[in-house]
Write a protein that holds these residues in place. Sequence first.
Motif, PDB file in Angstrom:
ATOM      1  N   GLN A 156     -60.683 -34.946   6.657  1.00  0.00           N
ATOM      2  CA  GLN A 156     -61.208 -33.585   6.570  1.00  0.00           C
ATOM      3  C   GLN A 156     -61.985 -33.355   5.279  1.00  0.00           C
ATOM      4  OE1 GLN A 156     -57.822 -31.003   7.093  1.00  0.00           O
ATOM      5  NE2 GLN A 156     -57.663 -31.400   9.289  1.00  0.00           N
ATOM      6  N   LYS A 157     -61.569 -34.017   4.213  1.00  0.00           N
ATOM      7  CA  LYS A 157     -62.246 -33.862   2.927  1.00  0.00           C
ATOM      8  C   LYS A 157     -63.284 -34.960   2.692  1.00  0.00           C
ATOM      9  CE  LYS A 157     -61.211 -32.336  -1.765  1.00  0.00           C
ATOM     10  NZ  LYS A 157     -60.153 -32.033  -2.757  1.00  0.00           N
ATOM     11  N   ASN A 158     -63.464 -35.823   3.713  1.00  0.00           N
ATOM     12  CA  ASN A 158     -64.418 -36.935   3.610  1.00  0.00           C
ATOM     13  C   ASN A 158     -64.114 -37.841   2.424  1.00  0.00           C
ATOM     14  OD1 ASN A 158     -66.040 -36.164   5.868  1.00  0.00           O
ATOM     15  ND2 ASN A 158     -66.951 -34.553   4.600  1.00  0.00           N
ATOM     16  N   LEU A 159     -62.826 -38.059   2.193  1.00  0.00           N
ATOM     17  CA  LEU A 159     -62.413 -38.942   1.107  1.00  0.00           C
ATOM     18  C   LEU A 159     -62.293 -40.376   1.621  1.00  0.00           C
ATOM     19  CD1 LEU A 159     -59.621 -37.022  -0.848  1.00  0.00           C
ATOM     20  CD2 LEU A 159     -61.881 -37.641  -1.672  1.00  0.00           C
ATOM     21  N   HIS A 160     -62.907 -41.289   0.881  1.00  0.00           N
ATOM     22  CA  HIS A 160     -62.810 -42.704   1.234  1.00  0.00           C
ATOM     23  C   HIS A 160     -61.575 -43.302   0.560  1.00  0.00           C
ATOM     24  CE1 HIS A 160     -63.853 -46.845   2.091  1.00  0.00           C
ATOM     25  NE2 HIS A 160     -63.791 -47.121   0.791  1.00  0.00           N
ATOM     26  N   HIS A 161     -60.757 -43.999   1.331  1.00  0.00           N
ATOM     27  CA  HIS A 161     -59.564 -44.642   0.779  1.00  0.00           C
ATOM     28  C   HIS A 161     -59.702 -46.150   0.871  1.00  0.00           C
ATOM     29  CE1 HIS A 161     -55.586 -46.566   1.103  1.00  0.00           C
ATOM     30  NE2 HIS A 161     -55.277 -45.738   0.130  1.00  0.00           N
ATOM     31  N   SER A 162     -59.332 -46.832  -0.194  1.00  0.00           N
ATOM     32  CA  SER A 162     -59.326 -48.293  -0.164  1.00  0.00           C
ATOM     33  C   SER A 162     -58.088 -48.816  -0.868  1.00  0.00           C
ATOM     34  CB  SER A 162     -60.588 -48.865  -0.828  1.00  0.00           C
ATOM     35  OG  SER A 162     -60.626 -48.532  -2.198  1.00  0.00           O
ATOM     36  N   SER A 211     -54.148 -36.071  -5.197  1.00  0.00           N
ATOM     37  CA  SER A 211     -55.534 -36.515  -5.117  1.00  0.00           C
ATOM     38  C   SER A 211     -56.323 -35.683  -4.122  1.00  0.00           C
ATOM     39  CB  SER A 211     -55.597 -38.000  -4.732  1.00  0.00           C
ATOM     40  OG  SER A 211     -55.248 -38.199  -3.373  1.00  0.00           O
ATOM     41  N   LEU A 212     -55.675 -35.242  -3.049  1.00  0.00           N
ATOM     42  CA  LEU A 212     -56.352 -34.399  -2.063  1.00  0.00           C
ATOM     43  C   LEU A 212     -56.736 -33.048  -2.663  1.00  0.00           C
ATOM     44  CD1 LEU A 212     -54.146 -35.171   1.072  1.00  0.00           C
ATOM     45  CD2 LEU A 212     -56.616 -35.519   0.910  1.00  0.00           C
ATOM     46  N   LYS A 213     -55.958 -32.566  -3.607  1.00  0.00           N
ATOM     47  CA  LYS A 213     -56.242 -31.278  -4.235  1.00  0.00           C
ATOM     48  C   LYS A 213     -57.368 -31.369  -5.273  1.00  0.00           C
ATOM     49  CE  LYS A 213     -51.379 -29.900  -3.771  1.00  0.00           C
ATOM     50  NZ  LYS A 213     -50.120 -29.653  -4.506  1.00  0.00           N
ATOM     51  N   PHE A 214     -57.437 -32.496  -5.976  1.00  0.00           N
ATOM     52  CA  PHE A 214     -58.346 -32.582  -7.114  1.00  0.00           C
ATOM     53  C   PHE A 214     -59.566 -33.471  -6.902  1.00  0.00           C
ATOM     54  CE2 PHE A 214     -54.407 -31.166  -9.218  1.00  0.00           C
ATOM     55  CZ  PHE A 214     -54.919 -30.120  -9.968  1.00  0.00           C
ATOM     56  N   ALA A 215     -59.522 -34.352  -5.899  1.00  0.00           N
ATOM     57  CA  ALA A 215     -60.641 -35.278  -5.711  1.00  0.00           C
ATOM     58  C   ALA A 215     -61.899 -34.554  -5.258  1.00  0.00           C
ATOM     59  CB  ALA A 215     -60.261 -36.347  -4.679  1.00  0.00           C
ATOM     60  N   ASN A 216     -63.044 -35.133  -5.616  1.00  0.00           N
ATOM     61  CA  ASN A 216     -64.319 -34.588  -5.164  1.00  0.00           C
ATOM     62  C   ASN A 216     -64.462 -34.753  -3.658  1.00  0.00           C
ATOM     63  OD1 ASN A 216     -65.111 -34.002  -7.793  1.00  0.00           O
ATOM     64  ND2 ASN A 216     -66.117 -35.987  -8.076  1.00  0.00           N
ATOM     65  N   GLU A 217     -65.200 -33.804  -3.031  1.00  0.00           N
ATOM     66  CA  GLU A 217     -65.581 -33.994  -1.635  1.00  0.00           C
ATOM     67  C   GLU A 217     -66.370 -35.295  -1.527  1.00  0.00           C
ATOM     68  OE1 GLU A 217     -65.109 -32.289   1.155  1.00  0.00           O
ATOM     69  OE2 GLU A 217     -64.058 -30.511   0.404  1.00  0.00           O
ATOM     70  N   PHE A 268     -56.521 -44.790  -8.444  1.00  0.00           N
ATOM     71  CA  PHE A 268     -57.715 -44.173  -9.039  1.00  0.00           C
ATOM     72  C   PHE A 268     -58.268 -43.091  -8.120  1.00  0.00           C
ATOM     73  CE2 PHE A 268     -62.434 -44.206  -9.218  1.00  0.00           C
ATOM     74  CZ  PHE A 268     -62.576 -43.577 -10.446  1.00  0.00           C
ATOM     75  N   ILE A 269     -58.585 -41.932  -8.691  1.00  0.00           N
ATOM     76  CA  ILE A 269     -59.065 -40.786  -7.932  1.00  0.00           C
ATOM     77  C   ILE A 269     -60.347 -40.277  -8.576  1.00  0.00           C
ATOM     78  CG2 ILE A 269     -58.511 -38.450  -7.108  1.00  0.00           C
ATOM     79  CD1 ILE A 269     -55.492 -39.380  -7.914  1.00  0.00           C
ATOM     80  N   THR A 270     -61.451 -40.241  -7.825  1.00  0.00           N
ATOM     81  CA  THR A 270     -62.683 -39.679  -8.368  1.00  0.00           C
ATOM     82  C   THR A 270     -62.561 -38.161  -8.407  1.00  0.00           C
ATOM     83  OG1 THR A 270     -63.724 -39.579  -6.173  1.00  0.00           O
ATOM     84  CG2 THR A 270     -64.104 -41.559  -7.493  1.00  0.00           C
ATOM     85  N   GLY A 271     -63.086 -37.547  -9.437  1.00  0.00           N
ATOM     86  CA  GLY A 271     -62.994 -36.096  -9.558  1.00  0.00           C
ATOM     87  C   GLY A 271     -62.960 -35.670 -11.007  1.00  0.00           C
ATOM     88  N   LYS A 274     -55.939 -24.638 -10.498  1.00  0.00           N
ATOM     89  CA  LYS A 274     -54.498 -24.691 -10.277  1.00  0.00           C
ATOM     90  C   LYS A 274     -54.242 -24.586  -8.779  1.00  0.00           C
ATOM     91  CE  LYS A 274     -53.330 -22.729 -14.776  1.00  0.00           C
ATOM     92  NZ  LYS A 274     -54.707 -22.746 -15.277  1.00  0.00           N
ATOM     93  N   PRO A 275     -54.181 -25.728  -8.066  1.00  0.00           N
ATOM     94  CA  PRO A 275     -54.029 -25.705  -6.621  1.00  0.00           C
ATOM     95  C   PRO A 275     -52.644 -25.232  -6.207  1.00  0.00           C
ATOM     96  CG  PRO A 275     -53.874 -27.946  -7.437  1.00  0.00           C
ATOM     97  CD  PRO A 275     -54.263 -27.084  -8.603  1.00  0.00           C
ATOM     98  N   LEU A 276     -52.552 -24.886  -4.923  1.00  0.00           N
ATOM     99  CA  LEU A 276     -51.272 -24.436  -4.396  1.00  0.00           C
ATOM    100  C   LEU A 276     -50.248 -25.564  -4.441  1.00  0.00           C
ATOM    101  CD1 LEU A 276     -52.537 -22.467  -1.267  1.00  0.00           C
ATOM    102  CD2 LEU A 276     -51.824 -21.520  -3.477  1.00  0.00           C
ATOM    103  N   GLY A 277     -48.992 -25.211  -4.577  1.00  0.00           N
ATOM    104  CA  GLY A 277     -47.928 -26.199  -4.613  1.00  0.00           C
ATOM    105  C   GLY A 277     -46.861 -25.789  -5.601  1.00  0.00           C
ATOM    106  N   SER A 278     -45.815 -26.594  -5.675  1.00  0.00           N
ATOM    107  CA  SER A 278     -44.695 -26.252  -6.549  1.00  0.00           C
ATOM    108  C   SER A 278     -44.993 -26.585  -8.009  1.00  0.00           C
ATOM    109  CB  SER A 278     -43.443 -27.009  -6.099  1.00  0.00           C
ATOM    110  OG  SER A 278     -43.592 -28.392  -6.353  1.00  0.00           O
ATOM    111  N   GLY A 279     -45.951 -27.495  -8.251  1.00  0.00           N
ATOM    112  CA  GLY A 279     -46.228 -27.906  -9.621  1.00  0.00           C
ATOM    113  C   GLY A 279     -45.198 -28.888 -10.157  1.00  0.00           C
TER     114      GLY A 279
END
Length: 201
Positions: free
Chosen positions: A69-75, A103-109, A129-132, A157-162
């Motif tokens: 959904q976020k078009n994130l490439h995983h390797s 990583s889903l919260k902070f990575a670049n589209e 490693f996470i791009t963003g 500050k994304p949603l979540g418990s932190g």
Amino acid sequence: MDDEEMPLEIKKDFLGNIISESDGLAEIINDILYLDKLEAGTTPLNIEHKNITEAYNKALKPLHQLFDQKNLHHSEVNLLKNEFFYFDEMKMIQLFQNILENSLKFANEQGMVQTKFQEKEGMLKISMFITGKKIPEEDLEFIFEKFYQSKNQNIRKPLGSGLGLAICKKIITAHGGTIAAKNKEIGVTFEIFLPNQTDRT
């Protein structure tokens, strides 16, 4: 406006917001209770001889759709000669999921998440490693503390418990390892070191 006059769509939105907020509170409560148990040592490790990359992929599997959904490439880069180590599989899956969800919260589209497994100086090293956006240098040593909030107002500050990263640190510490975050040119790398216990008796 009386309840009878409220349009159905507004009612649905209202109830949806209540459910969403309730789920968020439940997540926070569950994470607090789990972290308290880890700190108190009341959740002993269930150490078994398991495949570390299989544990990682078990954590990744339920998140595939979110990555798409976020078009994130995983390797995944596997440099291990032997993938079997002694660790608590359920807790390591929790750790991997926490970092992947982060990583889903902070990575670049259309960004990238790359995980590398290797042995280094007698340790199992896992690099994620996470791009963003980078983490402010003054925050790097504190992000694994519970409830830590950056003083930098530009940080999302994304949603979540932190508590996800605090839980990660407790899990790794219980295994006798370490975890740290390092800024890279186009993102952030989480480095995990675990004792190489392939020959444990």
